[in-house]
Design a protein around this motif. Structure first.
Motif, PDB file in Angstrom:
ATOM      1  N   ARG A   7       0.835  -1.207   0.000  1.00  0.00           N
ATOM      2  CA  ARG A   7       0.000   0.000   0.000  1.00  0.00           C
ATOM      3  C   ARG A   7       0.872   1.260   0.000  1.00  0.00           C
ATOM      4  O   ARG A   7       0.527   2.271  -0.640  1.00  0.00           O
ATOM      5  CB  ARG A   7      -0.925  -0.008   1.222  1.00  0.00           C
ATOM      6  N   GLU A   8       1.998   1.179   0.680  1.00  0.00           N
ATOM      7  CA  GLU A   8       2.916   2.319   0.695  1.00  0.00           C
ATOM      8  C   GLU A   8       3.501   2.560  -0.702  1.00  0.00           C
ATOM      9  O   GLU A   8       3.619   3.713  -1.149  1.00  0.00           O
ATOM     10  CB  GLU A   8       4.040   2.053   1.701  1.00  0.00           C
ATOM     11  N   ILE A   9       3.831   1.500  -1.390  1.00  0.00           N
ATOM     12  CA  ILE A   9       4.374   1.621  -2.752  1.00  0.00           C
ATOM     13  C   ILE A   9       3.328   2.207  -3.698  1.00  0.00           C
ATOM     14  O   ILE A   9       3.625   3.100  -4.501  1.00  0.00           O
ATOM     15  CB  ILE A   9       4.845   0.243  -3.256  1.00  0.00           C
ATOM     16  N   ILE A  10       2.103   1.722  -3.581  1.00  0.00           N
ATOM     17  CA  ILE A  10       1.036   2.232  -4.442  1.00  0.00           C
ATOM     18  C   ILE A  10       0.812   3.716  -4.199  1.00  0.00           C
ATOM     19  O   ILE A  10       0.699   4.524  -5.141  1.00  0.00           O
ATOM     20  CB  ILE A  10      -0.265   1.445  -4.186  1.00  0.00           C
ATOM     21  N   GLY A  47       4.874  10.014 -14.184  1.00  0.00           N
ATOM     22  CA  GLY A  47       5.812   9.883 -15.294  1.00  0.00           C
ATOM     23  C   GLY A  47       7.119   9.213 -14.931  1.00  0.00           C
ATOM     24  O   GLY A  47       7.960   8.970 -15.794  1.00  0.00           O
ATOM     25  N   LYS A  48       7.321   8.887 -13.659  1.00  0.00           N
ATOM     26  CA  LYS A  48       8.569   8.267 -13.235  1.00  0.00           C
ATOM     27  C   LYS A  48       8.466   6.738 -13.265  1.00  0.00           C
ATOM     28  O   LYS A  48       7.437   6.170 -12.928  1.00  0.00           O
ATOM     29  CB  LYS A  48       8.939   8.718 -11.814  1.00  0.00           C
ATOM     30  N   GLY A  49       9.538   6.092 -13.666  1.00  0.00           N
ATOM     31  CA  GLY A  49       9.578   4.632 -13.693  1.00  0.00           C
ATOM     32  C   GLY A  49      10.250   4.058 -12.474  1.00  0.00           C
ATOM     33  O   GLY A  49      10.089   2.874 -12.175  1.00  0.00           O
ATOM     34  N   VAL A  50      10.995   4.902 -11.747  1.00  0.00           N
ATOM     35  CA  VAL A  50      11.701   4.456 -10.546  1.00  0.00           C
ATOM     36  C   VAL A  50      11.594   5.551  -9.489  1.00  0.00           C
ATOM     37  O   VAL A  50      11.833   6.723  -9.777  1.00  0.00           O
ATOM     38  CB  VAL A  50      13.191   4.165 -10.834  1.00  0.00           C
ATOM     39  N   ILE A  51      11.230   5.158  -8.277  1.00  0.00           N
ATOM     40  CA  ILE A  51      11.175   6.096  -7.166  1.00  0.00           C
ATOM     41  C   ILE A  51      11.775   5.427  -5.929  1.00  0.00           C
ATOM     42  O   ILE A  51      12.071   4.237  -5.934  1.00  0.00           O
ATOM     43  CB  ILE A  51       9.739   6.576  -6.864  1.00  0.00           C
ATOM     44  N   THR A  52      11.939   6.206  -4.872  1.00  0.00           N
ATOM     45  CA  THR A  52      12.441   5.665  -3.607  1.00  0.00           C
ATOM     46  C   THR A  52      11.300   5.580  -2.602  1.00  0.00           C
ATOM     47  O   THR A  52      10.596   6.559  -2.362  1.00  0.00           O
ATOM     48  CB  THR A  52      13.562   6.558  -3.039  1.00  0.00           C
ATOM     49  N   VAL A  53      11.139   4.391  -2.017  1.00  0.00           N
ATOM     50  CA  VAL A  53      10.095   4.173  -1.013  1.00  0.00           C
ATOM     51  C   VAL A  53      10.730   3.450   0.176  1.00  0.00           C
ATOM     52  O   VAL A  53      11.273   2.354   0.023  1.00  0.00           O
ATOM     53  CB  VAL A  53       8.931   3.327  -1.567  1.00  0.00           C
ATOM     54  N   GLY A  54      10.687   4.098   1.333  1.00  0.00           N
ATOM     55  CA  GLY A  54      11.257   3.475   2.521  1.00  0.00           C
ATOM     56  C   GLY A  54      12.734   3.174   2.395  1.00  0.00           C
ATOM     57  O   GLY A  54      13.222   2.173   2.933  1.00  0.00           O
ATOM     58  N   GLY A  55      13.439   4.021   1.676  1.00  0.00           N
ATOM     59  CA  GLY A  55      14.873   3.839   1.512  1.00  0.00           C
ATOM     60  C   GLY A  55      15.254   2.820   0.456  1.00  0.00           C
ATOM     61  O   GLY A  55      16.442   2.490   0.313  1.00  0.00           O
ATOM     62  N   LYS A  56      14.252   2.310  -0.297  1.00  0.00           N
ATOM     63  CA  LYS A  56      14.533   1.325  -1.347  1.00  0.00           C
ATOM     64  C   LYS A  56      14.137   1.876  -2.716  1.00  0.00           C
ATOM     65  O   LYS A  56      13.175   2.640  -2.838  1.00  0.00           O
ATOM     66  CB  LYS A  56      13.748   0.026  -1.095  1.00  0.00           C
ATOM     67  N   MET A  57      14.912   1.479  -3.737  1.00  0.00           N
ATOM     68  CA  MET A  57      14.553   1.835  -5.105  1.00  0.00           C
ATOM     69  C   MET A  57      13.431   0.914  -5.573  1.00  0.00           C
ATOM     70  O   MET A  57      13.532  -0.317  -5.491  1.00  0.00           O
ATOM     71  CB  MET A  57      15.759   1.693  -6.026  1.00  0.00           C
ATOM     72  N   VAL A  58      12.336   1.508  -6.048  1.00  0.00           N
ATOM     73  CA  VAL A  58      11.167   0.737  -6.461  1.00  0.00           C
ATOM     74  C   VAL A  58      10.810   1.097  -7.897  1.00  0.00           C
ATOM     75  O   VAL A  58      10.717   2.276  -8.241  1.00  0.00           O
ATOM     76  CB  VAL A  58       9.977   1.031  -5.529  1.00  0.00           C
ATOM     77  N   LEU A  88       7.339  -2.166 -12.093  1.00  0.00           N
ATOM     78  CA  LEU A  88       6.954  -3.571 -11.964  1.00  0.00           C
ATOM     79  C   LEU A  88       6.622  -3.917 -10.513  1.00  0.00           C
ATOM     80  O   LEU A  88       5.764  -4.767 -10.243  1.00  0.00           O
ATOM     81  CB  LEU A  88       8.043  -4.489 -12.510  1.00  0.00           C
ATOM     82  N   HIS A  89       7.332  -3.250  -9.573  1.00  0.00           N
ATOM     83  CA  HIS A  89       7.016  -3.475  -8.157  1.00  0.00           C
ATOM     84  C   HIS A  89       5.648  -2.875  -7.805  1.00  0.00           C
ATOM     85  O   HIS A  89       4.921  -3.430  -6.977  1.00  0.00           O
ATOM     86  CB  HIS A  89       8.091  -2.852  -7.266  1.00  0.00           C
ATOM     87  N   ALA A  90       5.303  -1.776  -8.448  1.00  0.00           N
ATOM     88  CA  ALA A  90       3.992  -1.166  -8.217  1.00  0.00           C
ATOM     89  C   ALA A  90       2.884  -2.074  -8.740  1.00  0.00           C
ATOM     90  O   ALA A  90       1.830  -2.212  -8.111  1.00  0.00           O
ATOM     91  CB  ALA A  90       3.918   0.197  -8.881  1.00  0.00           C
TER      92      ALA A  90
END
Length: 293
Positions: free
Chosen positions: A240-243, A253-264, A267-269
Motif C-alpha cells: 500500500r505504501e508503494i502504491i 511519469g517516473k519509472g523508478v522512485i524511492t520508497v522506505g529507503g529502497k529503489m522501487v 513492476l514493483h507497483a
C-alpha cells in the motif's frame, strides 16, 4: 479476456466434496473454503454416479453457498457418464466446470460443446497434459488449471516423497503455462490428513512456487491453507505504501522512485496492486461469510 470469470477472486483453499454424500454437500455451505469442487468423478463409485449427479445438480440449483465459488468436476467424455454429466450441469448456475484428464485443448473443445457459457477448469494430471500445458492454458474458455498430483505420481511411476522432487518439473511447467496465458493455477492435494506439519510445508512450497491456492481433501486443511496462501500483513502494508508513492503527483511519469529507503520500479507497483487486490478480496469474502452466518 476470461469468460465471465473473476481472476482476482480468492482461491486459497479449494475443497473437494463427494457428490454422492448429501451431508457433505450440505456441510459445504458452512465451511470457510474459498472454493468448492462438487465431485462426480474420483470420489464417486460407478454405481452411485447417476444419484450423485442428481444430488449435485439439485444442490447447485438450491444455492446457499454464499461467497464460496462452486465448481462441478464431471467425469471424462471417454466414460459412460461424462456426456450426461456435462448436459446436466449446463446452465444450473455453477461457477465453473472442472474437466478431468485433459490431454490437450481438444478435450476442452469437446466439453464446451455440451455446456452453455460456464468457465472451464482443467485437471493437469497426465504427462500429455504437462507437455501440452501452453496450448491448454491458451484455450479461450479456460480459466483455471488444477494440478492432479496423485494421478501424475501414478502416471510417472514416481515415489511420493516430501518435497515432491519427482513432480517439480510438471508443477513448474504447468504454472509457467498458466501465468503466460493469465490463468489461475491451483496446486494438488496433500493426502496426509493428520500430518499437519507436512501439509503446511507443502502449502508453503506451492505458495513459494507461485500457485494461487491448493486443492484439499478434508475440512481440517482449510484454515492452515487459508493462512499460508493469504498475503502477509506486513507485505500488504508495504504494498500500500508503494502504491501511494507511485500515485502521488510528484511521481507522475517516473519509472523508478524511492520508497522506505529502497529503489522501487513500476513492476514493483504492479505487483503491489495485485497483492493489495488479493488482500482486499479476501477481506471482502470473510466479511460476506460473517454476515451470512
Amino acid at each position: 479476456m476470461l469468460p465471465q470469470f473473476d481472476a482476482g477472486r480468492p482461491r486459497r483453499s479449494v475443497l473437494y466434496m463427494p457428490g454422492a454424500n448429501a451431508r457433505a454437500l450440505e456441510k459445504a455451505r458452512t465451511l470457510d473454503a474459498d472454493a468448492l469442487i462438487l465431485d462426480l468423478e474420483d470420489a464417486v463409485a460407478p454405481d452411485a454416479k447417476e444419484d450423485a449427479r442428481a444430488q449435485v445438480v439439485a444442490a447447485v440449483k438450491q444455492g446457499g453457498y454464499g461467497p464460496r465459488e462452486v465448481i462441478v468436476r464431471v467425469n471424462g467424455l471417454d466414460t459412460p457418464w461424462g456426456a450426461e454429466d456435462l448436459a446436466a450441469v449446463s446452465g444450473i448456475g455453477a461457477d465453473g466446470v472442472l474437466i478431468p484428464k485433459v490431454n490437450g485443448p481438444g478435450d476442452l473443445d469437446a466439453a464446451a460443446q455440451l455446456l452453455t457459457d460456464e468457465p472451464l477448469w482443467a485437471m493437469m494430471e497426465t504427462p500429455a497434459a504437462v507437455f501440452a500445458a501452453q496450448e491448454i492454458a491458451q484455450h479461450p474458455l479456460l480459466c483455471v488449471m488444477v494440478m492432479g498430483t496423485n494421478d501424475l505420481v501414478k502416471e510417472l511411476k514416481a515415489a511420493r516423497v516430501p518435497g515432491r522432487a519427482p513432480l517439480v518439473t510438471a508443477l513448474q511447467m504447468s504454472l509457467l503455462a498458466a501465468r503466460g496465458a493469465g490463468r489461475i493455477a491451483i496446486d494438488g492435494v496433500f493426502n496426509g490428513i493428520k500430518d499437519e506439519a507436512g501439509f503446511r510445508d507443502e502449502c508453503a512450497q506451492g505458495r513459494d512456487f507461485g500457485f494461487d491456492g491448493k486443492t484439499l481433501i478434508h475440512p481440517s486443511q482449510i484454515a492452515p491453507c487459508n493462512e499460508i496462501f493469504a498475503p502477509d500483513a506486513e507485505a500488504v502494508a508495504e504494498a500500500r505504501e508503494i502504491i501511494a508513492a507511485f500515485d502521488a503527483p510528484e511521481a507522475k511519469g517516473k519509472g523508478v522512485i524511492t520508497v522506505g529507503g529502497k529503489m522501487v520500479e513500476l513492476l514493483h507497483a504492479e505487483e503491489a496492486r495485485r497483492l493489495v487486490a488479493v488482500a482486499d478480496a479476501i477481506a471482502a469474502k470473510d466479511a460476506s461469510s460473517e454476515a451470512a452466518s
